[in-house]
Design a protein around this motif. Structure first.
Motif, short mmCIF file in Angstrom:
data_model
loop_
_atom_site.label_atom_id
_atom_site.label_comp_id
_atom_site.label_asym_id
_atom_site.label_seq_id
_atom_site.Cartn_x
_atom_site.Cartn_y
_atom_site.Cartn_z
N UNK A 103 0.84 -1.20 0.00
CA UNK A 103 0.00 0.00 0.00
C UNK A 103 0.88 1.25 0.00
N UNK A 161 3.93 1.51 -1.10
CA UNK A 161 4.58 1.62 -2.42
C UNK A 161 3.61 2.19 -3.45
N UNK A 162 2.32 1.84 -3.32
CA UNK A 162 1.34 2.34 -4.28
C UNK A 162 0.91 3.76 -3.99
N UNK A 163 0.68 4.06 -2.71
CA UNK A 163 0.07 5.35 -2.37
C UNK A 163 1.07 6.50 -2.45
N UNK A 204 2.47 7.90 -5.98
CA UNK A 204 1.41 8.35 -6.87
C UNK A 204 0.67 9.55 -6.30
N UNK A 205 0.53 9.58 -4.96
CA UNK A 205 -0.08 10.75 -4.32
C UNK A 205 0.77 11.99 -4.60
N UNK A 250 0.64 12.90 -8.33
CA UNK A 250 -0.64 13.52 -8.66
C UNK A 250 -0.73 14.95 -8.17
N UNK A 251 -0.09 15.24 -7.01
CA UNK A 251 -0.11 16.59 -6.44
C UNK A 251 0.67 17.57 -7.29
N UNK A 252 1.78 17.10 -7.90
CA UNK A 252 2.68 18.09 -8.47
C UNK A 252 2.59 18.25 -9.99
N UNK A 253 1.92 17.34 -10.71
CA UNK A 253 1.88 17.51 -12.16
C UNK A 253 1.06 18.75 -12.54
N UNK A 310 -2.68 11.59 -16.59
CA UNK A 310 -2.56 10.99 -15.26
C UNK A 310 -3.74 10.07 -14.99
N UNK A 311 -4.94 10.50 -15.44
CA UNK A 311 -6.11 9.63 -15.28
C UNK A 311 -5.85 8.31 -16.00
N UNK A 360 -3.35 6.14 -13.90
CA UNK A 360 -3.93 5.54 -12.70
C UNK A 360 -4.99 4.51 -13.07
N UNK A 361 -5.70 4.76 -14.17
CA UNK A 361 -6.67 3.79 -14.64
C UNK A 361 -5.98 2.49 -15.06
N UNK A 375 -3.28 1.33 -13.84
CA UNK A 375 -2.91 0.62 -12.60
C UNK A 375 -4.09 -0.19 -12.09
#
Lengths: 93, 281
Positions: free
Chosen positions: B69, B71-73, B76-77, B80-83, B91-92, B95-96, B98
């Motif tokens: 968890x 490694x995944x969270x 990617x969190x 997702x915050x910085x792009x 990005x959608x 993550x889709x 994944x």
């Protein structure tokens, strides 16, 4: 779960999904896509269950990947959707 | 009732609540006034369902689960915050992909378990494990190609003569290998099934141009939802079934709406190579 019970659940869930977004305005297409992308991150829960049951190293490796990918789907999906929807703050609220 | 049964009940009740929160959340996200509340609500549902799952898993492979968890969270969190906000569509897609990969991996594990046991519990379970794995694999590689294209990592649209025929063949090979699991559960065939399914995801997305990608991402989003729903049946997990099917159906409708907003039928998007700049509606 009985096969037909599952079939009813599939059908009702599919109608629900169709119905609840049938009047979405064009401007929300992408955020809604992102939001529903977050929701299927629930796959994380299934991945956790199978990893917990894994009893060989091969299953543990695949299970680890499944959980990590599912968690990435949920976490990334949430952040990205939240950021997109922030743009609707000032204009409509 | 013993402790185990109480924990099971807590998990089931939490899944039910999560399913309600997901449906309300998606409904709210379909309107500009309530959209921001919608994602927060769906987020609560996700946290609730995840925490409740620890009641079922107990301490079996607990450290492994927690590590996976993390490694995944975490990356990617942060990612997702910085792009940049303009990079959101890809990005959608990422993550889709994944999510699709996770569903495919669940399918793979179940098939390997059936293979080790020598048989599947029943035909419906086996069929849905195979179909979920097929759709999830296509969504995984297809979404990653869509991400690479939109992110400018793969500028060329890749086409050759007879491409549609090759794609069809690969798809049929994958379906055939998947169907063969009904005859015999062989590990090599299962591997071949996954390889062809993953290859098809790549092949079907390669010829589609960047302008059409949002529609394609929406389609993959719906496919991941369906894959999650089917694997949910295999695991007998109601949360996965409901959330997966709702997203699958909503995603299919959304794909049609997006294609319509571009004035193009969905079949054109998938098969006519419009977005790359040639031909078209």
């Amino acid at each position: 779960m009985d096969g037909f019970v599952a079939l009813y659940i599939f059908m009702l869930a599919a109608f629900t999904g169709h119905e609840i977004i049938s009047r979405v305005p064009v401007i929300l297409h992408t955020p809604l896509m992102s939001g529903s992308n977050f929701v299927h991150g629930i796959v994380l829960v299934g991945a956790m269950v199978v990893l917990a049951e894994a009893d060989t190293n091969l299953l543990r490796v695949i299970g680890f990947i499944a959980v990590a990918l599912g968690a990435g789907n949920a976490a990334g999906g949430y952040v990205v959707t939240e950021r997109m929807l922030q743009m609707f703050k000032s204009s409509k609220n | 009732m013993n402790t185990q049964e109480i924990l099971q009940l807590v998990a089931k009740a939490s899944y039910f609540l999560a399913a309600v929160l997901f449906i309300l959340g998606i409904k709210r996200m379909a309107s500009p006034v309530t959209a921001r509340k919608g994602i927060v609500q769906a987020g609560f549902g996700m946290v609730l369902a995840t925490l409740a799952t620890f009641a079922v898993t107990g301490n079996h492979n607990l450290l492994l689960i927690l590590a996976a968890i993390a490694v995944g969270v975490i990356p990617n969190w942060l990612w997702g915050k910085k792009v940049a906000i303009t990079d959101m569509p890809q990005m959608v897609a990422l993550f889709n992909g994944m999510g699709g990969g996770s569903a495919a991996a669940i399918g793979a594990m179940e098939l390997l378990k059936f293979q080790a046991a020598g048989k599947a519990p029943d035909k419906v379970t086996l069929a849905l494990a195979v179909v979920g794995a097929l759709i999830g694999s296509i969504s995984l590689t297809g979404s990653f190609i869509a991400w690479a294209k939109l992110d400018g990592r793969m500028d060329k649209t890749f086409r050759f003569g007879g491409q549609q025929a090759v794609n069809l063949l690969v798809f049929l090979a994958s379906v055939g290998l998947g169907a063969y699991t009904f005859v015999a559960l062989d590990q090599n065939l299962i591997v071949a099934f996954f390889v062809t399914a993953l290859a098809f995801g790549v092949l079907m997305t390669l010829p589609i141009g960047g302008a059409d990608m949002p529609v394609v991402i929406s389609l993959f989003n719906a496919l991941t939802g369906l894959a999650v729903g089917f694997e949910g049946y295999v695991l007998q997990n109601e949360a996965l079934i409901i959330a997966g099917m709702v997203v699958g159906a909503a995603g299919m409708l959304l794909t049609q709406l997006m294609a319509k907003a571009m004035n193009r039928p969905i079949s054109n998007v998938l098969f006519s190579n419009f977005g790359g700049g040639e031909g078209g509606a």
